[in-house]
Design an enzyme around this catalytic site. Structure first.
Site, short mmCIF file in Angstrom:
data_model
loop_
_atom_site.label_atom_id
_atom_site.label_comp_id
_atom_site.label_asym_id
_atom_site.label_seq_id
_atom_site.Cartn_x
_atom_site.Cartn_y
_atom_site.Cartn_z
N ARG A 267 62.87 -76.01 18.83
CA ARG A 267 62.59 -74.54 19.62
C ARG A 267 61.99 -74.51 20.42
NH1 ARG A 267 59.44 -69.63 17.59
NH2 ARG A 267 60.09 -68.43 18.76
N HIS B 122 64.20 -57.28 15.67
CA HIS B 122 63.56 -58.62 14.79
C HIS B 122 61.74 -58.34 14.64
CE1 HIS B 122 62.52 -62.89 14.09
NE2 HIS B 122 61.68 -62.27 14.31
N GLU C 218 67.12 -68.36 12.16
CA GLU C 218 66.26 -69.23 13.48
C GLU C 218 66.76 -71.03 13.34
OE1 GLU C 218 62.77 -67.13 13.61
OE2 GLU C 218 63.35 -66.77 15.72
N ASN D 293 61.39 -56.61 4.94
CA ASN D 293 60.68 -56.03 3.92
C ASN D 293 60.34 -54.90 3.60
OD1 ASN D 293 61.12 -58.78 2.20
ND2 ASN D 293 60.28 -59.58 4.00
N ARG E 178 50.10 -57.95 19.47
CA ARG E 178 49.61 -57.66 21.04
C ARG E 178 50.09 -56.63 21.07
NH1 ARG E 178 54.51 -61.89 20.92
NH2 ARG E 178 53.76 -63.62 20.67
N ASN F 239 59.81 -76.99 15.49
CA ASN F 239 58.86 -75.80 16.28
C ASN F 239 57.88 -75.84 16.35
OD1 ASN F 239 58.08 -72.84 17.01
ND2 ASN F 239 59.47 -72.76 15.67
N HIS G 241 62.94 -64.43 21.01
CA HIS G 241 63.81 -63.48 19.92
C HIS G 241 65.34 -64.78 19.93
CE1 HIS G 241 60.32 -61.55 18.72
NE2 HIS G 241 60.11 -62.91 18.03
P1 AMP Z 1 57.50 -62.92 10.24
O1 AMP Z 1 56.32 -63.26 11.96
O2 AMP Z 1 58.90 -62.65 10.76
O3 AMP Z 1 56.75 -64.09 9.35
O4 AMP Z 1 56.54 -62.02 9.71
C1 AMP Z 1 55.24 -61.75 9.48
C2 AMP Z 1 55.64 -60.11 9.21
O5 AMP Z 1 55.81 -59.33 8.02
C3 AMP Z 1 54.27 -59.79 8.60
O6 AMP Z 1 52.83 -58.43 9.38
C4 AMP Z 1 53.94 -59.49 7.30
O7 AMP Z 1 53.06 -58.13 6.73
C5 AMP Z 1 55.40 -58.78 7.52
N1 AMP Z 1 56.12 -58.66 5.90
C6 AMP Z 1 55.87 -60.06 4.87
N2 AMP Z 1 56.32 -59.26 4.23
C7 AMP Z 1 56.24 -57.85 3.93
C8 AMP Z 1 56.81 -56.96 3.13
N3 AMP Z 1 57.12 -57.41 1.38
N4 AMP Z 1 56.33 -55.55 3.37
C9 AMP Z 1 55.73 -55.60 5.12
N5 AMP Z 1 55.64 -55.96 5.82
C10 AMP Z 1 55.76 -57.35 5.45
#
Ligand code: AMP
Length: 404
Positions: A94, A211, A389, A338, A244, A15, A183
């Site tokens: 990707r 997502h 993914e 999360n 964004r 990626n 996505h």
């Molecule tokens: P990704 O782009 O899918 O890796 O997601 C990144 C986002 O997920 C960031 O804004 C992180 O703060 C959020 N994130 C990861 N773990 C947690 C958590 N335990 N609680 C809240 N947000 C989270």
């Protein structure tokens, strides 16, 4: 040589971003990750590669200005050093933008490269990086089939009522200006997994998947097909995201240029890099940091979270128009998987859809676990489903390699 079903089927998944390269070797038969890593700050002062193999994390520092080709060469050495080349059957890339040309993954040849180049005019930064990854990998893994898997392909099932902008039609026919959505591999994957979890036939189910990562998008999935999605010509449209803005009034462009003397580049930067959670909270684009600040009483952090959830709930409600009936809302991505806080705030604004949020189940669903977070009485379910993914890319690459 044909690939036998009994042989391990490992796929190198790449990626490639403008200054980064995420990689993993995935067993396409079961999704197991053999090795994974990230090369960062490519082409800059302190490029490096960190990777995880056999539960051990290692950091390799690259020389100043070394970029994608050198990172891939280091990756080749790593693969050889750990004898991981023996079972490699394909490389899966990707690719962010496939335009209208690609409705599914494709074996990379000269025609496919020209079509990717053509689609790249719609997403120059991503497109250039993706092509760089492909050419470097072709040089490094000359004997392996290379397969492109597109973020846009899953959304090619949208109809023109959903994908056209209300602009002069010629902009679409002459320049391809339309909504494409992104996505796609994630929305596709979590819909399939959710159908299995809920014991539903994917071909007879209606889902809305959210997502929510640094980039965020929602997809309306009817009978396994994308019928609408919130991102458009570029990943800027739709939801409020980490940095964004999501949807804004296009009249803002005129205001910024005539009243504040912004250039096109400055506007692009404002909307892509300085807006969203970061713009409103004036603190961070990271959801965790904002949640902590909101709990500690920070008003702008609270406002950022409230706006994020309100806009998301509004978009989910809008997708009831193409769906009419809802089996489940799916939460995925770093935030979706999360953040019990965000999920609860969103669901509480959608109770009229027959969905609700079970407090304990919601708190329990985190750190990569899947689960139903609505109560058993809920008419429509709320589900947390970790995305994968890389596995989709590995699967597609293995399937196409096996057909050769
Ligand atoms: P990704 O782009 O899918 O890796 O997601 C990144 C986002 O997920 C960031 O804004 C992180 O703060 C959020 N994130 C990861 N773990 C947690 C958590 N335990 N609680 C809240 N947000 C989270």
């Amino acid at each position: 040589m044909p690939i036998s079903a009994s042989q391990p089927q490992h796929v190198l998944v790449l990626n490639c971003g403008s200054s980064s390269l995420k990689f993993a070797i995935i067993n396409a038969l079961n999704g197991d990750e053999i090795i994974s890593g990230l090369a960062e700050r490519l082409g800059a002062k302190t490029p490096s590669i960190k990777y995880k193999f056999n539960n051990k994390k290692t950091l390799i520092e690259l020389a100043e200005n070394e970029a994608h080709a050198e990172a891939i060469n280091t990756l080749v050495s790593l693969i050889k050093e750990h004898h991981l080349d023996e079972h490699l059957i394909a490389v899966g890339h990707r690719v962010v933008h496939g335009g209208e040309h690609f409705t599914e993954s494709a074996l990379i040849n000269d025609d496919v490269i020209s079509a990717i180049k053509q689609a790249s005019s719609l997403a120059p930064l991503h497109g250039h990086a993706n092509l760089l990854g492909i050419t470097s990998a072709q040089a490094a893994f000359a004997g392996l089939p290379q397969i492109a898997v597109f973020d846009t392909a899953f959304h090619q099932s949208m109809n023109e009522v959903a994908y056209l902008y209300a602009l002069p039609y010629k902009l679409y026919t002459d320049y391809g200006v339309r909504r494409y959505g992104f996505h796609g591999t994630s929305h596709f994957y979590v819909a399939g997994q959710t159908a299995a979890l809920l014991n539903l036939d994917i071909n007879k189910s209606n889902f809305i998947s959210a997502h929510l990562g640094n980039g965020c998008s929602v997809c309306a999935i009817k009978n396994g097909q994308s019928v609408d999605t919130s991102m458009g010509l570029t990943p800027l449209e739709g939801l409020m995201m980490g940095t964004r803005s999501g949807d804004i009034d296009p009249g803002l462009f005129n205001f910024l240029t005539t009243q504040l003397d912004y250039s096109a580049q400055q506007i692009d930067d404002l909307l892509n890099q300085k807006s969203g959670l970061l713009g409103i909270s004036e603190l961070s684009n990271d959801c965790r940091t904002i949640e902590e600040a909101a709990i500690a009483g920070d008003k702008k952090a609270t406002l950022a979270l409230d706006m994020f959830c309100y806009r998301l709930a509004k978009q989910i409600a809008a997708f009831m128009v193409p769906l009419q009936r809802l089996d489940a809302i799916i939460f995925t991505g770093g935030i979706g998987e999360n953040s019990d806080i965000i999920r609860e705030k969103v669901i509480s604004q959608l109770l009229y859809l027959g969905v609700n949020c079970d407090k304990e189940a919601n708190l329990a669903a985190r750190f990569g676990s899947q689960g139903i977070i609505s109560s058993t009485s809920a008419h429509s379910k709320a589900v947390v489903m970790p995305t994968n993914e890389e596995w989709v890319i590995a699967n597609d690459a293995a399937r196409i390699a096996k057909e050769l």
